[in-house]
Structure formats: structure tokens, C-alpha cells
Design a protein around this motif. Sequence first.
Motif, mmCIF file in Angstrom:
data_model
loop_
_atom_site.group_PDB
_atom_site.id
_atom_site.type_symbol
_atom_site.label_atom_id
_atom_site.label_comp_id
_atom_site.label_asym_id
_atom_site.label_seq_id
_atom_site.Cartn_x
_atom_site.Cartn_y
_atom_site.Cartn_z
ATOM 1 N N ALA A 1 0.857 -1.193 0.000
ATOM 2 C CA ALA A 1 0.000 0.000 0.000
ATOM 3 C C ALA A 1 0.895 1.245 0.000
ATOM 4 C CB ALA A 1 -0.957 -0.028 1.185
ATOM 5 N N ASP A 2 0.758 2.128 0.990
ATOM 6 C CA ASP A 2 1.572 3.334 1.015
ATOM 7 C C ASP A 2 2.848 3.161 1.839
ATOM 8 O OD1 ASP A 2 0.318 3.113 3.439
ATOM 9 O OD2 ASP A 2 -0.302 5.211 3.568
ATOM 10 N N LEU A 3 3.171 1.923 2.198
ATOM 11 C CA LEU A 3 4.379 1.647 2.968
ATOM 12 C C LEU A 3 5.489 1.138 2.057
ATOM 13 C CD1 LEU A 3 2.825 -0.299 5.986
ATOM 14 C CD2 LEU A 3 3.383 2.131 5.871
ATOM 15 N N GLN A 4 6.700 1.513 2.386
ATOM 16 C CA GLN A 4 7.872 0.951 1.726
ATOM 17 C C GLN A 4 8.845 0.469 2.787
ATOM 18 O OE1 GLN A 4 9.724 3.565 -1.115
ATOM 19 N NE2 GLN A 4 7.802 4.008 -2.184
ATOM 20 N N TYR A 5 9.501 -0.662 2.501
ATOM 21 C CA TYR A 5 10.504 -1.211 3.409
ATOM 22 C C TYR A 5 11.852 -1.198 2.699
ATOM 23 C CZ TYR A 5 6.458 -2.758 6.047
ATOM 24 O OH TYR A 5 5.280 -2.786 6.766
ATOM 25 N N HIS A 6 12.827 -0.566 3.345
ATOM 26 C CA HIS A 6 14.170 -0.429 2.777
ATOM 27 C C HIS A 6 15.185 -1.103 3.687
ATOM 28 C CE1 HIS A 6 13.124 2.716 -0.279
ATOM 29 N NE2 HIS A 6 12.127 2.912 0.564
ATOM 30 N N ALA A 7 16.198 -1.697 3.088
ATOM 31 C CA ALA A 7 17.277 -2.325 3.852
ATOM 32 C C ALA A 7 18.299 -1.277 4.253
ATOM 33 C CB ALA A 7 17.948 -3.409 3.014
ATOM 34 N N ILE A 8 18.780 -1.377 5.484
ATOM 35 C CA ILE A 8 19.862 -0.526 5.947
ATOM 36 C C ILE A 8 20.825 -1.408 6.733
ATOM 37 C CG2 ILE A 8 18.637 0.165 8.054
ATOM 38 C CD1 ILE A 8 20.026 2.919 7.767
ATOM 39 N N PRO A 9 22.126 -1.292 6.496
ATOM 40 C CA PRO A 9 23.074 -2.143 7.222
ATOM 41 C C PRO A 9 23.044 -1.853 8.713
ATOM 42 C CG PRO A 9 24.120 -1.098 5.314
ATOM 43 C CD PRO A 9 22.806 -0.418 5.507
ATOM 44 N N ALA A 10 23.088 -2.904 9.506
ATOM 45 C CA ALA A 10 23.181 -2.753 10.962
ATOM 46 C C ALA A 10 24.657 -2.655 11.317
ATOM 47 C CB ALA A 10 22.535 -3.941 11.653
#
Length: 371
Positions: free
Chosen positions: A31-40
Motif C-alpha cells: 500500500a503506502d508503505l515501503q521497506y528499505h534495507a539498511i546495514p546494521a
Amino acid sequence: MPRPLPVVESDVTPVLPALTPEPLRLLTRQADLQYHAIPARGIFNAPSATHMGFWSINPYVGCAFGCTYCYARDTHRYTLERAGRIGTDIAASMPPWLAFERRILVKEHAEARVREALRSSRSPRAGESLVIGSATDPYQPAERRFRVTAGVLRALADADVRGWSIVIITKSPLVTRDIPVLQRLARHNTMGVHISLITVDRELARQLEPRAPTPEARLRGVRRLAEAGLDVSVNCMPVLPGITDEPAMLQALVARIAESGARSFGACALRLRAASRRRYLPMIRAQFPALVTRYESTYRESVYATETYRAGLHQYMGALARKNGLVLREYRRASGYDVTGASDAIRGERVEEDMQDVGVEENSDEQLLLL
């Protein structure tokens, strides 16, 4: 469809790729959400860095639940600034306070980072405290797919950490999925789960916490955790002045907490910091217009409600705790914190009859003055 983050086997520590400031990788849309990867990078946040009295882990940056009062909305901006990504489309497409609930950053390789830190001095020691979910919900919808929190807990359990005080803070019954690993951690540590719940009014909860699980679902989660022998508490916070502080509402909330099997609860009034003002005050104007002037007056010079209100609320909730056989958890602010009282109460009627119902003396010097 983008592939999910890899699940790291518990007995293998992978060779991690070099961390570079490449643009954030889009994992999926919903929907209006996006999930992005970020290094821990460093998964444990030390007390020396946060100026809090505990270590913390936040498996995600941002939270899709979108609670209108959330104090952590600036974490998105801080993360992008530290990573040198201010010029990315995430930062440019919407203000940080909104990106916090629409653009969720998923910490890759968090489990491996925990394992690395546990072999060094970059993690808690026996006698210290760890909070999982101090600035995000570790069991928000992203956790069903990416399982970052599950990996963090697995790493802690496999390392057989001992003598820690571990607390998980969440609004989601998804935490019950991980009961087996929580039980493992509870063998040699003080292990607690705090479920956040500010009202049992389903429609009001939907106004205030648009995508959070229903109150009924959370209370079922509390019961499952309690039946599993885990120490479970409820966070009745923040209490929202003029909205969730009606005596009948508070009485119903605490009664349901007791019925669910929780042993204790915590309660404190709304702190209205800059990040939360940008989301919360427009909601007040749109949905509770009669409270606008009074909110602006009360919180004009301080992030806190008045000292009288806070003292009265504490007394009232303590009486409710005693009536329902619960323990009211205590909170202490760090020294040097701003405790300036606001100029006016939002609402000033006394509620002697309601206080008498829960055993508060009518002539107490600290009568509850609801905002």
C-alpha cells in the motif's frame, strides 16, 4: 518480488559485506508503505550514547503502526544524517516525521552483529539492562516477513547471556510467536515483556494508533505470555489529557489488564516533544477541536503536563492498581531533565466520587485534576 533478508543460521556467523553509503535498497512495497534495507552497524546502543540508564536495540527504524503521539519520529532523520543519505528520495519525498511511519528501515544482518558484539565489549554485562524496542516497535508488521527481532533474540539465547535484565516493548501480539526463545532467556535473566495499551475503546484506539493491533488482540497476547510463565506488564502510556484520562476509561483499562493476567502496569502523562507535536497537534485540531486551545496552553512552555496533573494521575492509577491487585511500576526521570510545569490544566474538574470508588481519600492534598 524482492527477496526477503536472509535468515542467519544460529551456529554460523557469515562474512558480512563491506558497509558503504550506497542508496537504500527497496525490499518491498505494501500500500503506502515501503521497506528499505539498511546495514546494521553497531546493533547495541550503549547508555553512554543514549544518556539513558540501559542498553537498547531497535531492529527497525520507523514504525508502521503510526501512533499519533509517538516520541521517536525524529529517529528517521538522525539515521539518514548519520548514514550520509540526506539526498536520497526518502529524505526528499516527505518530512521525516511522516517518513517514520511510511518508509520503514530494516536492519540487515542484525543477528550477526549481535553475535559479534557479544564477543567484544560492545554489549551489556551481567547486572545491566537491555530494552528491545525503545524507539520502534520490534513486532510491527515488518517482523512477520523480515524476522529481525527473532534473529536478535536467537543470538542472545544461543550466546547464553546471563544476569541481564531484558525488556521487550511492543503493541503487537506477534511477540507470542517467540515465546520459546523468551522462555530460554528467562532461565538465566530477568525477562519481561511490556505490552503498550492506552485504551480498551477499539474505535478510539483506531483514531490514535491507526495501524496498531486492536486492544482485544493485545490483551490476548498478554494472556498468552502470562500463561507461558513470562513476566508480562502493560504500558498504559501515554495517558492522553482530555482523551484517555476519563476515570471510567482508566478504571475499565486497569480492570481488563488485571483480567488478562498481567502482574503490573505503568502509567504516565503525554510528553509532547517537537517530533510528536508535528503529528499529534494536527490530529487534535481535526478530531478533538475543543481541546486545541487548552493543549496549546498546557504544552506551550514544556513537554510535560502540569505537575499537579502528573501527581494526581500517579495517585489515581496507584489506587486503581491496589483495587485490582496489580503493581504500579515507578518511573524516574534522569537528573537535569526538563521538569518545568506548564501554565494551565486543560480541564480542572475534581472527580471525588470516582476517587472514592477506588479508595482515594476525598480530602487528600493531591486530588486528581484531570486535564
